[in-house]
Scaffold this active site. Structure first.
Site, mmCIF file in Angstrom:
data_model
loop_
_atom_site.group_PDB
_atom_site.id
_atom_site.type_symbol
_atom_site.label_atom_id
_atom_site.label_comp_id
_atom_site.label_asym_id
_atom_site.label_seq_id
_atom_site.Cartn_x
_atom_site.Cartn_y
_atom_site.Cartn_z
ATOM 1 N N ARG A 59 -17.716 29.399 -10.818
ATOM 2 C CA ARG A 59 -17.076 28.257 -11.648
ATOM 3 C C ARG A 59 -18.110 27.067 -12.117
ATOM 4 O O ARG A 59 -17.771 26.574 -13.342
ATOM 5 C CB ARG A 59 -15.773 27.762 -11.248
ATOM 6 C CG ARG A 59 -14.914 26.970 -12.094
ATOM 7 C CD ARG A 59 -13.515 26.885 -12.040
ATOM 8 N NE ARG A 59 -13.193 26.663 -10.365
ATOM 9 C CZ ARG A 59 -13.521 25.704 -9.784
ATOM 10 N NH1 ARG A 59 -14.106 24.656 -10.343
ATOM 11 N NH2 ARG A 59 -13.374 25.573 -8.520
ATOM 12 N N TYR A 112 -10.380 25.228 -38.073
ATOM 13 C CA TYR A 112 -9.670 26.608 -37.463
ATOM 14 C C TYR A 112 -8.315 26.387 -36.927
ATOM 15 O O TYR A 112 -8.197 25.083 -36.224
ATOM 16 C CB TYR A 112 -10.791 26.917 -36.427
ATOM 17 C CG TYR A 112 -10.108 28.206 -35.437
ATOM 18 C CD1 TYR A 112 -10.468 29.452 -36.253
ATOM 19 C CD2 TYR A 112 -9.967 28.089 -34.503
ATOM 20 C CE1 TYR A 112 -9.940 30.449 -35.495
ATOM 21 C CE2 TYR A 112 -9.584 29.279 -33.696
ATOM 22 C CZ TYR A 112 -9.722 30.497 -34.390
ATOM 23 O OH TYR A 112 -9.142 31.586 -33.595
ATOM 24 N N ASP A 184 -18.005 22.019 -35.271
ATOM 25 C CA ASP A 184 -18.138 23.277 -35.133
ATOM 26 C C ASP A 184 -18.835 24.095 -36.143
ATOM 27 O O ASP A 184 -18.485 24.415 -37.177
ATOM 28 C CB ASP A 184 -16.306 23.804 -35.417
ATOM 29 C CG ASP A 184 -16.298 25.176 -34.897
ATOM 30 O OD1 ASP A 184 -16.886 25.825 -34.997
ATOM 31 O OD2 ASP A 184 -15.064 25.405 -34.556
HETATM 32 C C1 LIG Z 1 -12.563 31.793 -33.969
HETATM 33 C C2 LIG Z 1 -13.063 30.426 -34.131
HETATM 34 C C3 LIG Z 1 -12.813 29.508 -32.981
HETATM 35 C C4 LIG Z 1 -12.244 30.007 -31.898
HETATM 36 O O1 LIG Z 1 -13.066 30.605 -31.045
HETATM 37 P P1 LIG Z 1 -12.625 31.604 -29.924
HETATM 38 O O2 LIG Z 1 -13.630 32.237 -29.334
HETATM 39 O O3 LIG Z 1 -11.839 32.727 -30.666
HETATM 40 O O4 LIG Z 1 -11.657 30.822 -28.698
HETATM 41 C C5 LIG Z 1 -13.149 28.005 -33.225
HETATM 42 N N1 LIG Z 1 -13.742 27.616 -34.395
HETATM 43 C C6 LIG Z 1 -13.773 28.479 -35.323
HETATM 44 C C7 LIG Z 1 -14.328 28.027 -36.662
HETATM 45 C C8 LIG Z 1 -13.672 29.815 -35.333
HETATM 46 O O5 LIG Z 1 -13.788 30.804 -36.218
#
Ligand SMILES: *Cc1c(COP(=O)(O)O)cnc(C)c1O
Length: 396
Positions: A59, A112, A184
């Site tokens: 972990r 998202y 992101d």
């Molecule tokens: C899919 C996505 C997420 C979340 O990712 P997961 O791996 O599904 O938890 C976050 N930000 C964006 C822009 C995404 O496309």
């Protein structure tokens, strides 16, 4: 060591090392061990005190996750990034590891869906106030700041309308306000944009999408420029258990090796498909940042250069769910699946999936009608892809 034949059956659990020779494996081994044995208490002390490198408990970290993190660090020009069990784990650990009660966060208004949900539904329970603002308009972002704002979270290219954030403006704003800027980078990828190089503080990925690229693992990544922030994110993630599985890290590592090639091909396909769709009589409009008719084309070119991505959205002239459904059913080779970044092209219908939680008015405000599709373009031959869309659109 005994040959085992005369031992009691219980002796089987005495583990033995794999046999090694003078050669070495070329491919990264998968290391599933949850626990690691240290040779002495003194060694364990030196591990915990950072004087010796050694894993203790999975972990807290394990070799397959570390190796994958180092590879993504190379792409992002980051140091000390962390792999987590999903992209949402990366988003959550970033916010909850760095913010506390009384703090305020400003998010892009087209983040998202789950990131928006985290902001609207969950953060308030922990005393973190949230606002959203339009990241294509830096004045709107500035207006959303408060004295207690501690973080801005944006995506460079939004889902599904593919609007492009004013990154240079937002970076300058965050620096001037002394606010942590988290980006992101899932849609853009480090080929198109490197947040830390450009002046953001944190870069986040859903590795699930383009980086791993085969829709068979769920993983996330986060890297912070400031080691103290990185440690806070790491400690939170380890404490709440956002642990990635070694097998998944291994699969993602394998996928990552072809990521730059896949992305190049998928982008070329996306540009070709967007142009083809734009000329189709049943298509009302196409959204692709690489096209000069995209509202943010100039902004996109200044931010991502020529790397306009693999995502294309379009709207049917017959903007009804019935027409959209005929399109879906007449194109069975285009999986109707709300994800992105797979080697194969996938089709999503935001009104019935990612944006179903909004009211019809809320969707209309974003320009998402019942005839709106988002395409994650894959690496097939473009003519094959066009034939699939031709078949789908013929049924509309
Ligand atoms: C899919 C996505 C997420 C979340 O990712 P997961 O791996 O599904 O938890 C976050 N930000 C964006 C822009 C995404 O496309």
């Amino acid at each position: 060591m005994s040959d085992g034949r005369n031992e009691k059956p219980g002796t089987l659990v005495r583990r033995m090392p794999l046999r090694e020779g003078v050669s070495r494996p070329v491919v990264t081994p998968i290391q599933p061990s949850v626990v690691y044995a240290s040779p002495s208490i003194a060694t364990l002390h030196s591990q915990y005190e950072g004087r010796a490198h050694g894993y203790t408990y999975a972990r807290e970290g394990h070799p397959n996750a570390d190796l994958l993190a180092r590879k993504i660090d190379m792409l992002e020009e980051a140091e000390g990034g962390l792999i987590l069990g999903s992209g949402m784990a990366a988003v959550s650990a970033t916010i909850l590891g760095l913010l506390g009660a009384g703090d305020h966060i400003v998010g892009g208004n087209q983040l998202y869906g789950r990131s928006l949900r985290l902001m609207h539904q969950d953060l308030a329970r922990f005393g973190i106030a949230t606002s959203v603002a339009d990241p294509t308009d830096v004045d709107a972002m500035r207006a959303a700041l408060r004295p207690e704002t501690k973080m801005i979270l944006v995506e460079v290219i939004s889902n599904p309308t593919l609007r492009v954030a004013d990154m240079a403006g937002i970076i300058a704003l965050a620096q001037e306000a002394g606010v942590i800027l988290a980006v992101d980078n899932t849609f853009t990828t480090p080929v198109a944009y490197k947040p830390l190089v450009e002046g953001a503080d944190i870069t986040i990925h859903s590795v699930t999408k383009l980086l791993a690229g085969h829709s068979d693992v769920t993983l996330g990544y986060v890297a912070a420029r400031d080691p103290a922030q990185m440690k806070a994110i790491y400690d939170f993630a380890v404490t709440v258990g956002m642990t990635p599985a070694p097998n998944e890290c291994w699969l993602a590592e394998r996928g990552l090796y072809t990521f730059p090639l896949r992305f190049e091909k998928a982008q070329a396909n996306a540009a070709g498909l967007a142009d083809w769709l734009a000329d189709h009589p049943k298509v009302a409009r196409v959204l692709y940042p690489g096209r000069s008719d995209h509202p943010d084309h100039a902004m996109a070119a200044s931010i991502v250069g020529q790397a306009f991505g693999n995502m294309v959205s379009f709207e049917l002239k017959d903007a009804t769910e019935a027409a959209a459904d005929r399109m879906v059913q007449a194109a069975p080779d285009l999986p109707f699946a709300p994800t992105l970044g797979d080697v194969g092209t996938t089709l999503s219908h935001p009104a019935s999936s990612s944006h179903r939680g909004l009211t019809a008015e809320g969707r209309a405000a974003l320009g998402i009608s019942d005839g709106f599709f988002r395409v994650s373009v894959g690496i097939e031959d473009l003519d094959l892809l066009i034939a699939d869309f031709e078949g789908g659109l013929a049924a509309v």
